[in-house]
Write a protein that holds these residues in place. Structure first.
Motif, PDB file in Angstrom:
ATOM      1  N   GLY B 313       3.972   8.885  -1.172  1.00 32.76           N
ATOM      2  CA  GLY B 313       3.833   8.435   0.208  1.00 32.76           C
ATOM      3  C   GLY B 313       2.372   8.140   0.543  1.00 32.76           C
ATOM      4  N   ASP B 314       2.034   8.336   1.819  1.00 34.16           N
ATOM      5  CA  ASP B 314       0.700   7.972   2.308  1.00 34.16           C
ATOM      6  C   ASP B 314      -0.442   8.702   1.601  1.00 34.16           C
ATOM      7  N   SER B 315      -0.189   9.860   1.027  1.00 39.63           N
ATOM      8  CA  SER B 315      -1.264  10.554   0.312  1.00 39.63           C
ATOM      9  C   SER B 315      -1.669   9.758  -0.931  1.00 39.63           C
ATOM     10  N   ALA B 316      -0.727   8.967  -1.452  1.00 43.58           N
ATOM     11  CA  ALA B 316      -0.977   8.191  -2.671  1.00 43.58           C
ATOM     12  C   ALA B 316      -1.414   6.764  -2.365  1.00 43.58           C
ATOM     13  N   HIS B 317      -0.906   6.223  -1.275  1.00 44.67           N
ATOM     14  CA  HIS B 317      -1.186   4.822  -0.941  1.00 44.67           C
ATOM     15  C   HIS B 317      -0.978   4.611   0.544  1.00 44.67           C
ATOM     16  N   GLN B 318      -1.859   3.815   1.109  1.00 41.51           N
ATOM     17  CA  GLN B 318      -1.804   3.599   2.556  1.00 41.51           C
ATOM     18  C   GLN B 318      -1.788   2.101   2.811  1.00 41.51           C
ATOM     19  N   VAL B 319      -0.976   1.660   3.751  1.00 44.97           N
ATOM     20  CA  VAL B 319      -0.908   0.232   4.073  1.00 44.97           C
ATOM     21  C   VAL B 319      -1.046   0.035   5.574  1.00 44.97           C
ATOM     22  N   SER B 320      -1.357  -1.183   5.981  1.00 43.33           N
ATOM     23  CA  SER B 320      -1.357  -1.488   7.408  1.00 43.33           C
ATOM     24  C   SER B 320       0.100  -1.494   7.877  1.00 43.33           C
ATOM     25  N   PRO B 321       0.322  -1.328   9.177  1.00 46.93           N
ATOM     26  CA  PRO B 321       1.709  -1.123   9.617  1.00 46.93           C
ATOM     27  C   PRO B 321       2.573  -2.390   9.622  1.00 46.93           C
ATOM     28  N   PHE B 322       1.973  -3.567   9.425  1.00 52.66           N
ATOM     29  CA  PHE B 322       2.768  -4.787   9.531  1.00 52.66           C
ATOM     30  C   PHE B 322       3.646  -4.923   8.296  1.00 52.66           C
ATOM     31  N   GLY B 323       4.942  -4.784   8.473  1.00 52.51           N
ATOM     32  CA  GLY B 323       5.848  -4.914   7.344  1.00 52.51           C
ATOM     33  C   GLY B 323       6.630  -3.649   7.064  1.00 52.51           C
ATOM     34  N   ALA B 324       6.384  -2.601   7.816  1.00 58.40           N
ATOM     35  CA  ALA B 324       7.153  -1.357   7.637  1.00 58.40           C
ATOM     36  C   ALA B 324       7.150  -0.912   6.188  1.00 58.40           C
ATOM     37  N   ARG B 325       5.975  -0.922   5.586  1.00 61.01           N
ATOM     38  CA  ARG B 325       5.890  -0.608   4.160  1.00 61.01           C
ATOM     39  C   ARG B 325       5.362   0.802   3.890  1.00 61.01           C
ATOM     40  N   GLY B 326       5.065   1.560   4.945  1.00 56.01           N
ATOM     41  CA  GLY B 326       4.536   2.902   4.751  1.00 56.01           C
ATOM     42  C   GLY B 326       5.637   3.890   4.406  1.00 56.01           C
ATOM     43  N   ASP B 366       0.763  -1.565  -5.179  1.00 56.94           N
ATOM     44  CA  ASP B 366      -0.066  -2.779  -5.220  1.00 56.94           C
ATOM     45  C   ASP B 366       0.614  -3.928  -4.472  1.00 56.94           C
ATOM     46  N   GLU B 367       1.917  -4.038  -4.698  1.00 57.12           N
ATOM     47  CA  GLU B 367       2.699  -5.085  -4.033  1.00 57.12           C
ATOM     48  C   GLU B 367       2.645  -4.892  -2.514  1.00 57.12           C
ATOM     49  N   ASN B 368       2.857  -3.651  -2.083  1.00 55.88           N
ATOM     50  CA  ASN B 368       2.853  -3.370  -0.647  1.00 55.88           C
ATOM     51  C   ASN B 368       1.476  -3.604  -0.041  1.00 55.88           C
ATOM     52  N   ILE B 369       0.457  -3.203  -0.772  1.00 54.39           N
ATOM     53  CA  ILE B 369      -0.900  -3.384  -0.262  1.00 54.39           C
ATOM     54  C   ILE B 369      -1.236  -4.876  -0.179  1.00 54.39           C
ATOM     55  N   LEU B 370      -0.818  -5.641  -1.173  1.00 57.43           N
ATOM     56  CA  LEU B 370      -1.065  -7.086  -1.160  1.00 57.43           C
ATOM     57  C   LEU B 370      -0.404  -7.728   0.063  1.00 57.43           C
ATOM     58  N   HIS B 371       0.880  -7.420   0.270  1.00 60.93           N
ATOM     59  CA  HIS B 371       1.594  -8.014   1.416  1.00 60.93           C
ATOM     60  C   HIS B 371       0.972  -7.576   2.727  1.00 60.93           C
ATOM     61  N   SER B 372       0.644  -6.308   2.801  1.00 58.64           N
ATOM     62  CA  SER B 372       0.165  -5.804   4.075  1.00 58.64           C
ATOM     63  C   SER B 372      -1.259  -6.298   4.361  1.00 58.64           C
ATOM     64  N   THR B 373      -2.069  -6.486   3.315  1.00 54.08           N
ATOM     65  CA  THR B 373      -3.412  -7.039   3.509  1.00 54.08           C
ATOM     66  C   THR B 373      -3.329  -8.496   3.958  1.00 54.08           C
ATOM     67  N   ARG B 374      -2.453  -9.258   3.318  1.00 56.97           N
ATOM     68  CA  ARG B 374      -2.313 -10.665   3.708  1.00 56.97           C
ATOM     69  C   ARG B 374      -1.807 -10.807   5.135  1.00 56.97           C
ATOM     70  N   ALA B 375      -0.857  -9.947   5.523  1.00 52.13           N
ATOM     71  CA  ALA B 375      -0.350 -10.004   6.895  1.00 52.13           C
ATOM     72  C   ALA B 375      -1.483  -9.685   7.871  1.00 52.13           C
ATOM     73  N   THR B 376      -2.260  -8.674   7.529  1.00 52.22           N
ATOM     74  CA  THR B 376      -3.366  -8.291   8.404  1.00 52.22           C
ATOM     75  C   THR B 376      -4.363  -9.440   8.532  1.00 52.22           C
TER      76      THR B 376
END
Lengths: 69, 556
Positions: B313-326, B366-376
């Motif tokens: 979970g978030d202790s391992a990886h953190q994403v922006s909230p756009f996309g409900a990927r957390g 990595d996939e989630n971070i990529l999507h969430s970074t692009r959305a941001t």
């Protein structure tokens, strides 16, 4: 006459958009304008078909802003 | 005004544990740190697989405010397996339509539903505090001990294996030991800090305000997203429906804030209410429930497994909230991890099997971070040129469909496909569907003894070999099935119109899995495809089980 494709034709749209943004990151307005201009010429040559290009020009020059639904 | 009662968080009192009352030093097979959605799901999954587990949490209640609210179909499927999906779905608000607005106009709407026959909505919205109470209740049903008001102050990986924990409670401190520690202690993970691990990635300066309001509104249960709305010029906004007439409003505040910008003042009712009035008009009465201002990060740990400590979970990886990927990706971490950990603990697989957790969920992160970074980046353009392109996209999208896929208000969470994993066989036969090795199984309706049933209810927990074959073929198959390793169970699905115990009566299994008579799929315990073949071959199936050999070869 060939028709300009106005339906989605992207293979990886998010990657394209991210690359485009990367291309302009840290550039001055002049640099960005020059890059965009070259990009249009490159893509226009790739497309080739002048009728398609003229249709694209027509769409691009339509009044800005979404029309009322 | 007829409002539902405001939510009151249950308090779970601290109770001294057996180590404290009996002065016994115990060694727990698994300790889960963090009673959030990820830690609770992990404990439930472990307990259902027969592993004793305790949860440690420094608070004594569920989270404040709605926090994570949108849960995907895949996450609900996992919670179904944990015996909690239906309760969550019954309380939550299902939705599948998203609307995109630019300035004053609705540009277009989209539908998230992947399949017309889907069992659950594409997404459900539920306040995280409700979710946590459901999960805690499930833990209670299963007899899982949650040690509230217990803070981890230090830890030590023991040279002979296992972890020593130094814990503090209102009744004093004590030491405990465990074979495995699952660190589900969130974005500000104590375990990560104690181990001195780097959390690398991108930090965004943008401030966002989120507010929960109680309101009887006549908005449909849809996700509404505004770019540059008149009520929040130059910024963005989001509206989401939750349970009990609670609505989530998200508003971008921007980067270039006034010199005297003050978080506490900005989230006070005096500042928040005028913002909401500007958005919602005077037609609706509402009450504030919770407000928060935050910035966000997209970052991850380089490795999720550190000896006997596993991050999820978030202790391992953190994403922006756009996309409900957390929360969704965190629950999927657990789905991936628990069956592997249980195998390792029972000595049925080498410890190296956990490397596949690191690999598969690392790829997912990595996939989630990529999507969430692009959305941001799309939502918060940083330069005049990126703003100009976005304006072009948004103005074209209203009339021209081609521009719509460019708009990125958050690419909503989809489960990851574990391509390239040693647990995913390479396709050797031709298949036309995307149910590739590594992909999550798509749920399809079936008939079981003449009664409506769902495929996923027959999968999971162990390796299952699904064979698509008519009754007439069964006898011939029996000989092959007998050669399967004992731990693999079989599920024979008969084509429509053919007699059988389990029948693909609508032909949807055949269609979505490109199944022909004889086709076999090996399905992992987490309902992901391990391999698929045109004919069942016990040797090929056996080769995909995570035995010592497979994992070692993969790591070689």
């Amino acid at each position: 006459m060939n028709a300009l494709n106005l339906k989605p034709n992207w293979t990886d749209v998010d990657r394209f958009y991210a690359s485009l943004m990367d291309l302009h990151r840290g550039r001055t307005a002049e640099e960005s304008e020059a890059i965009n201009t070259r990009l249009i010429l490159l893509l226009a040559n790739h497309i080739g078909d002048v009728e398609i290009l003229e249709q694209a020009m027509a769409v691009a020059s339509e009044p800005f802003g979404p029309a009322p639904a | 005004m007829n409002m539902d009662k405001p939510f009151e968080r249950k308090v779970y009192p601290f109770r001294p544990c057996i180590e404290q009352t009996a002065h016994q030093k115990l060694r727990h097979p698994v300790v889960v740190l963090g009673a959030g959605p990820i830690g609770l799901s992990a404990a439930i999954d472990l307990k259902l697989k027969g592993v004793p587990v305790i949860i440690i949490d420094r608070e004594n209640t569920v989270c404040e405010g709605s926090r994570a609210i949108a849960y995907s179909q895949r996450t609900l499927e996992i919670w179904n397996r944990l015996g909690i999906g239906q309760r969550i779905a019954a309380k939550a608000v299902g939705w599948e339509t998203g609307k995109i607005f630019y300035r004053n106009d609705l540009l277009y709407q989209f539908n998230m539903r992947a399949e017309p026959f889907q069992r659950t909505p594409a997404f459900v919205n539920l306040q995280q505090y409700h979710l946590e109470e459901f999960l805690i209740k499930r833990c209670e049903e299963l007899g899982i001990e949650i040690r509230w008001e217990t803070t981890l102050v230090d830890l030590e990986q023991l040279p002979e294996g296992g972890v020593k924990l130094m814990l503090e409670t209102p009744a004093g401190s004590y030491e405990s030991e465990c074979d495995w520690l699952i660190a589900a202690d969130g974005a500000r993970s104590t375990v990560r800090r104690l181990l001195g691990l780097e959390f690398r990635g991108k930090v965004f300066d943008e401030r966002f305000l989120i507010v929960d309001i109680r309101m009887k509104g006549d908005f449909p249960a849809e996700r509404w997203f505004w770019f540059d709305p008149p009520f929040n010029p130059g910024q963005s906004a989001l509206l989401h429906m939750q349970a009990d007439n609670v609505w989530r409003v998200g508003m971008q505040l921007g980067v270039n804030l006034a010199d005297d910008f003050d978080v506490e003042r900005e989230k006070s009712p005096e500042r928040v209410i005028p913002r909401l009035r500007a958005m919602l008009g005077d037609k609706y009465d509402f009450e504030l429930e919770w407000a928060s201002i935050y910035t966000f990060q997209c970052r991850r740990l380089e490795r999720f497994v550190h000896g006997n400590i596993i991050f999820a979970g978030d202790s391992a990886h953190q994403v922006s909230p756009f996309g409900a990927r957390g929360a969704n990706s965190g629950v999927q971490d657990i789905d991936n991890l628990v069956w592997k950990l249980v195998r390792v603990m029972r000595g049925e697989a080498p410890v190296a099997l956990l490397d596949t957790y690191d690999l598969e969920r690392g790829q997912a992160a990595d996939e989630n971070i990529l999507h969430s970074t692009r959305a941001t980046d799309f939502i918060t353009p940083k330069s005049p040129m990126s703003l100009a392109f976005r304006h072009a996209v948004l103005t074209l999208a209203h009339k021209y469909e081609f521009a719509r896929p460019v708009i990125n208000s958050g690419r909503l969470s989809t489960p990851s496909t574990y391509a390239g994993s040693p647990l995913s066989a390479e396709d050797i036969d031709a298949f036309s569907t995307d149910t590739v090795p590594g992909a999550p199984c798509i749920d399809v309706p079936l008939l079981h003894s003449g009664q409506p049933a769902w495929l996923l209810d027959h999968l999971g927990g162990q390796y299952v070999c699904v064979i698509y074959a008519a009754q007439a073929q069964h006898n011939a198959l029996l000989a092959t099935i007998r050669k399967l390793p004992a731990e693999v169970s079989t599920l024979v699905i008969s084509p429509k119109d053919a007699p059988g115990n389990i029948v693909d009566h609508e032909g949807l299994f055949a269609l979505r899995y490109d199944a022909r008579p004889g086709t076999a799929y090996l399905i992992r315990p987490d309902q992901h495809v391990a391999g698929r073949w045109r004919a069942m071959d016990a040797t090929r199936v056996a080769a995909m089980l995570p035995t010592k050999q497979l994992v070692m070869e993969a790591n070689a």
